[in-house]
Design a protein around this motif. Sequence first.
Motif, short mmCIF file in Angstrom:
data_model
loop_
_atom_site.label_atom_id
_atom_site.label_comp_id
_atom_site.label_asym_id
_atom_site.label_seq_id
_atom_site.Cartn_x
_atom_site.Cartn_y
_atom_site.Cartn_z
N MET A 1 0.86 -1.22 0.13
CA MET A 1 0.12 0.23 0.03
C MET A 1 0.83 1.10 -0.07
SD MET A 1 -3.12 -0.97 2.59
CE MET A 1 -3.66 0.48 2.69
N VAL A 2 1.80 1.08 0.70
CA VAL A 2 2.83 2.35 0.86
C VAL A 2 3.49 2.61 -0.45
CG1 VAL A 2 4.73 3.41 1.88
CG2 VAL A 2 3.34 1.89 3.26
N SER A 5 0.74 4.16 -3.07
CA SER A 5 0.42 5.27 -2.51
C SER A 5 1.66 6.50 -2.87
CB SER A 5 0.34 5.48 -1.03
OG SER A 5 -0.90 4.76 -0.81
N THR A 6 2.86 5.94 -2.62
CA THR A 6 4.08 6.93 -3.26
C THR A 6 4.14 6.96 -4.54
OG1 THR A 6 5.32 6.07 -1.11
CG2 THR A 6 6.58 7.07 -2.79
N TYR A 8 1.31 6.83 -6.50
CA TYR A 8 0.18 7.62 -6.77
C TYR A 8 0.43 9.09 -6.67
CZ TYR A 8 -4.83 8.34 -7.20
OH TYR A 8 -6.14 8.82 -7.49
N ALA A 9 1.25 9.48 -5.58
CA ALA A 9 1.56 11.07 -5.09
C ALA A 9 2.35 11.52 -6.11
CB ALA A 9 2.08 10.87 -3.76
N SER A 47 -1.46 1.81 -9.09
CA SER A 47 -2.88 1.41 -8.69
C SER A 47 -2.79 0.07 -8.08
CB SER A 47 -3.85 1.66 -9.77
OG SER A 47 -3.79 2.95 -9.92
N PHE A 50 -1.27 -0.70 -4.96
CA PHE A 50 -2.14 -0.38 -3.69
C PHE A 50 -3.13 -1.54 -3.66
CE2 PHE A 50 -5.73 2.25 -2.08
CZ PHE A 50 -5.14 2.60 -0.89
N THR A 54 -4.18 -3.51 -0.22
CA THR A 54 -5.58 -3.20 0.41
C THR A 54 -6.16 -4.82 0.53
OG1 THR A 54 -6.65 -2.61 -1.59
CG2 THR A 54 -5.90 -0.86 -0.08
N ARG A 88 -8.80 2.93 -6.90
CA ARG A 88 -7.70 3.28 -7.45
C ARG A 88 -7.15 3.27 -8.80
NH1 ARG A 88 -3.00 5.32 -4.34
NH2 ARG A 88 -4.61 5.80 -2.75
N GLN A 96 -12.74 8.73 -7.90
CA GLN A 96 -11.68 9.00 -7.06
C GLN A 96 -12.22 10.08 -5.80
OE1 GLN A 96 -8.19 8.19 -7.40
NE2 GLN A 96 -9.14 6.53 -8.79
N GLN A 100 -14.12 6.25 -3.35
CA GLN A 100 -12.62 5.85 -2.81
C GLN A 100 -12.69 6.65 -1.46
OE1 GLN A 100 -9.01 7.37 -4.65
NE2 GLN A 100 -7.97 5.54 -4.06
#
Length: 125
Positions: A1-2, A5-6, A8-9, A47, A50, A54, A88, A96, A100
């Motif tokens: 997940m981390v 997310s990174t 995605y950021a 995606s 992530f 999840t 995602r 989104q 989400q």
Amino acid sequence: MVIGSTLYATLPGMEFSAVAAHETGADLVATQDALVSWFVPVLLVGSLLFTMGTALFAVAVAVTRTATFGLVATAVVGGALVVFGLARLVPVGAVQFYVQPAAALLALLPLAVAIGAGRRATPTH
């Protein structure tokens, strides 16, 4: 997940390149064409990672469910985690911005309440 997310950021930073190109007078179409080869793979890999995270988190909740969670609550939290991850993968604004966050709230709020209740029940030294 981390990691998902990174990745995605990093996407909003790529999206700001069009603004920078406009401000500097660069060719917007060329900027967008150059970014597509990076943006789409980063979006897909982030995606997918992530979503896998999840899904594994949902499995962990199902396997190690606490006494405070019944079968229905565990199913709701696990299902919401899976929807959170799958949302995602859909790059549509409504998904989104609405699906989400609602899935995240439905999944993570009961977990936070259970963690908080467990801490209050544990005596501190």
